[in-house]
Design a protein around this motif. Structure first.
Motif, PDB file in Angstrom:
ATOM      1  N   PHE D 117      78.027  51.891 101.042  1.00 53.95           N
ATOM      2  CA  PHE D 117      77.404  50.813 101.317  1.00 53.95           C
ATOM      3  C   PHE D 117      78.142  49.426 101.360  1.00 53.95           C
ATOM      4  CE2 PHE D 117      74.281  53.620  98.856  1.00 53.95           C
ATOM      5  CZ  PHE D 117      73.489  54.127  99.806  1.00 53.95           C
ATOM      6  N   MET D 118      78.562  49.096 102.766  1.00 48.30           N
ATOM      7  CA  MET D 118      79.502  48.278 102.760  1.00 48.30           C
ATOM      8  C   MET D 118      78.747  46.809 102.881  1.00 48.30           C
ATOM      9  SD  MET D 118      77.808  49.077 105.691  1.00 48.30           S
ATOM     10  CE  MET D 118      77.393  48.638 107.353  1.00 48.30           C
ATOM     11  N   ARG D 119      77.473  46.852 102.865  1.00 45.22           N
ATOM     12  CA  ARG D 119      76.883  45.155 102.755  1.00 45.22           C
ATOM     13  C   ARG D 119      77.160  44.611 101.631  1.00 45.22           C
ATOM     14  NH1 ARG D 119      71.302  45.609 106.347  1.00 45.22           N
ATOM     15  NH2 ARG D 119      71.966  46.716 107.906  1.00 45.22           N
ATOM     16  N   ARG D 120      77.261  45.340 100.355  1.00 50.46           N
ATOM     17  CA  ARG D 120      77.675  44.594  99.512  1.00 50.46           C
ATOM     18  C   ARG D 120      78.803  43.824  99.433  1.00 50.46           C
ATOM     19  NH1 ARG D 120      75.955  48.223  94.170  1.00 50.46           N
ATOM     20  NH2 ARG D 120      74.236  49.540  95.116  1.00 50.46           N
ATOM     21  N   TYR D 121      79.745  44.097 100.550  1.00 44.82           N
ATOM     22  CA  TYR D 121      80.987  43.247 100.489  1.00 44.82           C
ATOM     23  C   TYR D 121      81.023  42.285 101.731  1.00 44.82           C
ATOM     24  CZ  TYR D 121      82.587  47.123  97.348  1.00 44.82           C
ATOM     25  OH  TYR D 121      82.558  47.971  96.591  1.00 44.82           O
ATOM     26  N   ASP D 122      79.775  42.091 102.435  1.00 40.70           N
ATOM     27  CA  ASP D 122      79.548  40.896 103.048  1.00 40.70           C
ATOM     28  C   ASP D 122      79.415  39.663 102.580  1.00 40.70           C
ATOM     29  OD1 ASP D 122      78.591  40.116 106.084  1.00 40.70           O
ATOM     30  OD2 ASP D 122      76.946  39.694 104.762  1.00 40.70           O
ATOM     31  N   ALA D 123      79.955  38.698 103.079  1.00 38.13           N
ATOM     32  CA  ALA D 123      80.046  37.233 102.457  1.00 38.13           C
ATOM     33  C   ALA D 123      78.807  36.697 102.290  1.00 38.13           C
ATOM     34  CB  ALA D 123      80.895  36.282 103.225  1.00 38.13           C
ATOM     35  N   GLY D 124      77.947  36.963 103.477  1.00 38.13           N
ATOM     36  CA  GLY D 124      76.675  36.464 103.393  1.00 38.13           C
ATOM     37  C   GLY D 124      76.028  37.176 102.262  1.00 38.13           C
ATOM     38  N   TYR D 125      75.734  38.334 102.385  1.00 42.64           N
ATOM     39  CA  TYR D 125      74.852  38.931 101.213  1.00 42.64           C
ATOM     40  C   TYR D 125      75.458  38.490  99.582  1.00 42.64           C
ATOM     41  CZ  TYR D 125      72.215  41.998 104.309  1.00 42.64           C
ATOM     42  OH  TYR D 125      71.294  42.630 105.166  1.00 42.64           O
ATOM     43  N   ARG D 126      76.709  38.421  99.787  1.00 41.57           N
ATOM     44  CA  ARG D 126      77.391  38.076  98.310  1.00 41.57           C
ATOM     45  C   ARG D 126      76.908  36.679  97.936  1.00 41.57           C
ATOM     46  NH1 ARG D 126      83.231  40.702  96.868  1.00 41.57           N
ATOM     47  NH2 ARG D 126      82.429  42.883  96.694  1.00 41.57           N
ATOM     48  N   ALA D 127      76.946  35.819  98.878  1.00 44.75           N
ATOM     49  CA  ALA D 127      76.551  34.404  98.597  1.00 44.75           C
ATOM     50  C   ALA D 127      74.899  34.357  98.133  1.00 44.75           C
ATOM     51  CB  ALA D 127      76.545  33.705 100.039  1.00 44.75           C
ATOM     52  N   MET D 128      74.093  35.194  99.173  1.00 47.45           N
ATOM     53  CA  MET D 128      72.719  35.355  98.658  1.00 47.45           C
ATOM     54  C   MET D 128      72.539  35.715  97.321  1.00 47.45           C
ATOM     55  SD  MET D 128      69.586  37.508 100.435  1.00 47.45           S
ATOM     56  CE  MET D 128      69.771  36.482 101.973  1.00 47.45           C
TER      57      MET D 128
END
Lengths: 329, 329, 329, 329
Positions: D117-128
């Motif tokens: 589940f790569m989205r957990r490594y996306d900068a935007g989702y992490r900032a959210m």
């Protein structure tokens, strides 16, 4: 790795953790303890001098991040050794040293030198260059550039606004427009109160290219609010502008807001990574293609003229340097 | 002017100061002192009842902003008198009254009634409608809507989220899509702590049109941060979205930010002005073209079904009402 | 109304349809047929000359939108008649005429003259001024301004870039900073190919205020893509920037996009309306507060100096004019 | 590397060229020629089966990118061999296989499994997530999510909108809210004409978490205009929203516009790189911390329920699975 200061250690980490196909095998620094400390974490040897690093048989390529006035000496030594060398800006603190490097590299017969103008690896500037080159906005006529730092230490003095800061803008302007700057002027607004007393901050620099494009550049290194790089190119039929770095948007307490980055490490982290990744790949390919010794030299000429322009309060014109075919893009 | 409450006084100011070609000549209110106070500032007479206003020979057109349950009576009286009447929503608090108005107006033979759905006069919604109608995003498939208020008073109860708030969304959805809603459902998330105890806030309403477009609408009336209206229409080849209201952008203290409006008066001020300006002009032209009695009636049917949907927790379907040719757009 | 050209007719429509509390009762124009045509639509009389309009007993206030060189004469006549006069820019085509107006108005003893600098009524500039005045971005140091037109007709010549175009920027800079410009310089980039041969386009103007704020202004009147006004003020702790006009956002064909306005009528429509609304209200109040004759005069001095700067290629400095207490803000 | 299809080859390139500290030593694929071809470019061996790869003594960790129905078998084998295993989604095509994996890993006594589940490594989702966890927008109440693809091939069928597409949204919702989904519903709008006949596109999925947060998710896989991921979380005092990916802004031909990405490779390239970089680092550390087998299992339960919800047209509720302490975050 010649030099293990802040930027040197950052590049050591980059080569070790980020870039594949390269390894730091030898380091040096005038502060031997500092060199030992970093070397111990990456299983590299500490050598006494930069020349030892350059001439070490295990060393395939050299990175120079030592004190600026030592750059030219190491770059020339690397050329003499026939090894690719990545040199942080400035390539040379005196323009004539830059010229010696350019001549030495041509005499060697193949490109060996790359200068650390990392902005050319930033996704935004690359997209801007694609737009300009595509003709989508017509021929460029104007550029509006802004370079703002949150603050600078007391050691930062007025000439550094050109030599350390604007030099990146000068390179990227030359690269984006594929042209040279032939006239320069510096305008000095009222100084911000948020600075050490000796510093002229902000400064506005005005450039003209050989093709008649006019550029205004605000350099404001104590803007308080963050690290902010802006660039707009105005062409005959349209304009293209760098985006603000993407961050999440909040709505709260009567405001819609997003974060502004605070330092160049955040702003250009991806560009630095790509710069080294491509540099290492280009060495493996045998075809260096990044910012060249010529770019380092030409940029130094413009920086020197801009410094003179500020000191004299006058417009300073430069003869367009005659780029050798060796450095044709 | 029948009714001199907050919205009534705002419309009196609008007719007096903003709209050309109209003048407030008579007002009434159940609070006579309030009516006298406002009348004295604009040189208008105070009449005992709404019927006196309607039947006054100096009155060419009537504005109804009294208490909701009285609207239908005054609108019917205005039709009986053959005078154009602008009625704030709701047109009627019971759907059968809405139907009586629609029938009375048809019997009269010419449009007299306009309902106060001011969003149709907002520049953003108008631009969105032009985009949809142009085919630029293909046939609409989905809409995502958001209605947020900073806060509401204790008197605001859960049904008002439909009857007072979502009713504007229901009208604008019908108008944008030129279609009717035939199914409705309400979803109740965890309640915000920032509300009076009796209130379900936020609520999510789900609509389906006769053409199969699905709409989700968030109604959140204690969102704390501001008044915020969002709307995105998703078509077969693209989407169109309302802009955030334009305000200056600040960069300070590590943030890039702009203001969020705090109330509907700011958000829809220009829409209200245009609504009255066009209404007055359309009376002069003899061709009413704003939101009709039919729109008021159809919207009430959907609101009632949505209220039922929340109370029962079920999907409620509606027969698509058969729009008389009289109300063809 | 003295003058029924494009802007005159637009103001006639504005006074008639938009502004309450005012009515056009008399018009004049050197083209009598044009005057008759417009007068017939609004039930106004046509008078032979501007002086007849000014001295007509039914006329309470005068609007001058005739040919620029005639402005000063009519404004002086209105002052002589003791009537409020709204004059489109320029107040005078020669600075000494501006001075005569300023002196005549002071001799009269009360403000009668307002100059048509409508940008002061634009919501964005007003929000920017509130931010600056609040101290939220600290003391201003720099401004970056852009004025772009989609295109201009052949009659537009290089001096008009200052006299007709930049004059609005000069006024708004003075107003935003509450300061005067004391130095001016013009930089001439390579000319766009999309222009008539005689025209220097774009031009970059550089201003300095008495307080040391430096301003760069791009004037580009054949930018092809639209009408675009940008302004950023840089202060000691932050910046404030005009928003782009709000329009719906489309996502289609690989792009996220919004419209750019095409002309000044769209861009400043609301500002023009507010300008006239506030002017008419201020006459009723007996307290004129818009851009004054002094603003018109001071702006002309700076425009003249900027024209000289372009012709000579030199920096032109101005003594800061000594603003009479009569014109204190 | 078990599996050398599109995503497998991409991960091979990533491990080889992007991630430091790892090397691909053995590959397998049911298409032996495809495996040989890619293996020859990176100096890796081709082994007959996934089990040979898992049990190869040179292999320290396993990446499973083979056909979905084979995932569970290989993951279980890796656990049996005591080797860390990265498994592309789905962890298992049947929920009971997911449960077997979870039980096997617990029996082994230490985390070995990570799901892609790569989205957990996306900068935007992490900032959210940082914003949500900071309490800056108060407790979450609602989420609005959008997943759009430019188009999908004919083999994509209606169930894949959940199993292949929404599964990433389901994981990121669980992660952002640190909560489980306990109710699910699917709404089916009118179908876009731009699809193969068998496909329901778009679909709207409605989720509720055990804490009462309501989520609406648009899945539209033939939106034509690009690849577009949107997410807004609405809390009690504010909202946070993903930014659009940053690209240069153009002004030309009456429009202000920027590019929209066209595929997930562009959109999540940096997230994939970070995912593998952190995974490799976490193996070296001996502390896996990415999406776990439990996340893979829980997500599969919700996907299955959502599929059932679409097939039946009903709301499907799930018991909140009882997360073992072993998988506490």
């Amino acid at each position: 790795m010649i030099g293990t200061g802040m930027i040197g250690r950052d590049h050591i980490r980059r080569v070790t953790d980020v870039v594949t196909g390269a390894q730091v095998v030898a380091v040096t620094d005038i502060d031997v303890e500092r060199a030992k400390e970093i070397a111990s974490t990456i299983d590299a040897r500490v050598l006494p001098t930069g020349h030892d690093v350059i001439n070490d048989p295990l060393v395939d390529a050299v990175v120079v991040t030592s004190w600026g006035p030592t750059h030219a000496e190491y770059v020339l030594a690397a050329i003499a050794a026939g090894k690719p060398v990545f040199c942080e800006k400035p390539l040379a603190t005196a323009a004539e040293d830059g010229l010696r490097i350019v001549e030495a590299e041509q005499a060697f017969g193949r490109r060996l030198v790359q200068v650390g103008f990392m902005r050319r690896y930033d996704a935004g500037y690359r997209a801007m260059k694609r737009v300009i080159d595509s003709g989508e906005i017509g021929a460029p006529l104007l550029m509006h550039c802004v370079h703002r730092n949150q603050s600078v230490p007391q050691t930062y003095h007025s000439d550094m606004a050109v030599q350390d800061t604007a030099v990146h803008e000068i390179d990227i302007i030359r690269w984006l427009l594929d042209d040279d700057i032939v006239s320069t002027q510096v305008i000095t607004p009222r100084r911000t109160a948020n600075r050490f007393g000796h510093l002229q901050d902000p400064q506005v620099m005005l450039f003209e290219t050989s093709g008649g494009v006019r550029i205004d550049l605000e350099v404001f290194v104590n803007c308080q609010y963050g690290y902010d790089i802006q660039c707009e190119t105005v062409g005959e039929t349209g304009t293209v502008r760098l985006p603000d770095p993407a961050d999440v948007w909040l709505r709260s307490a009567g405001q819609l807001r997003t974060g502004v980055l605070q330092d160049w490490q955040q702003r250009f982290a991806a560009a630095f990574d790509r710069e080294f990744t491509e540099w290492v790949a280009s060495i493996a390919d045998g075809r260096l293609c990044g910012p060249s010794a010529w770019d380092g030299y030409a940029t130094a000429l413009i920086s020197d003229a801009t410094t003179e322009a500020r000191h004299t309060g006058r417009v300073v014109t430069l003869a367009r340097p005659d780029r050798p075919a060796f450095y044709a893009t």
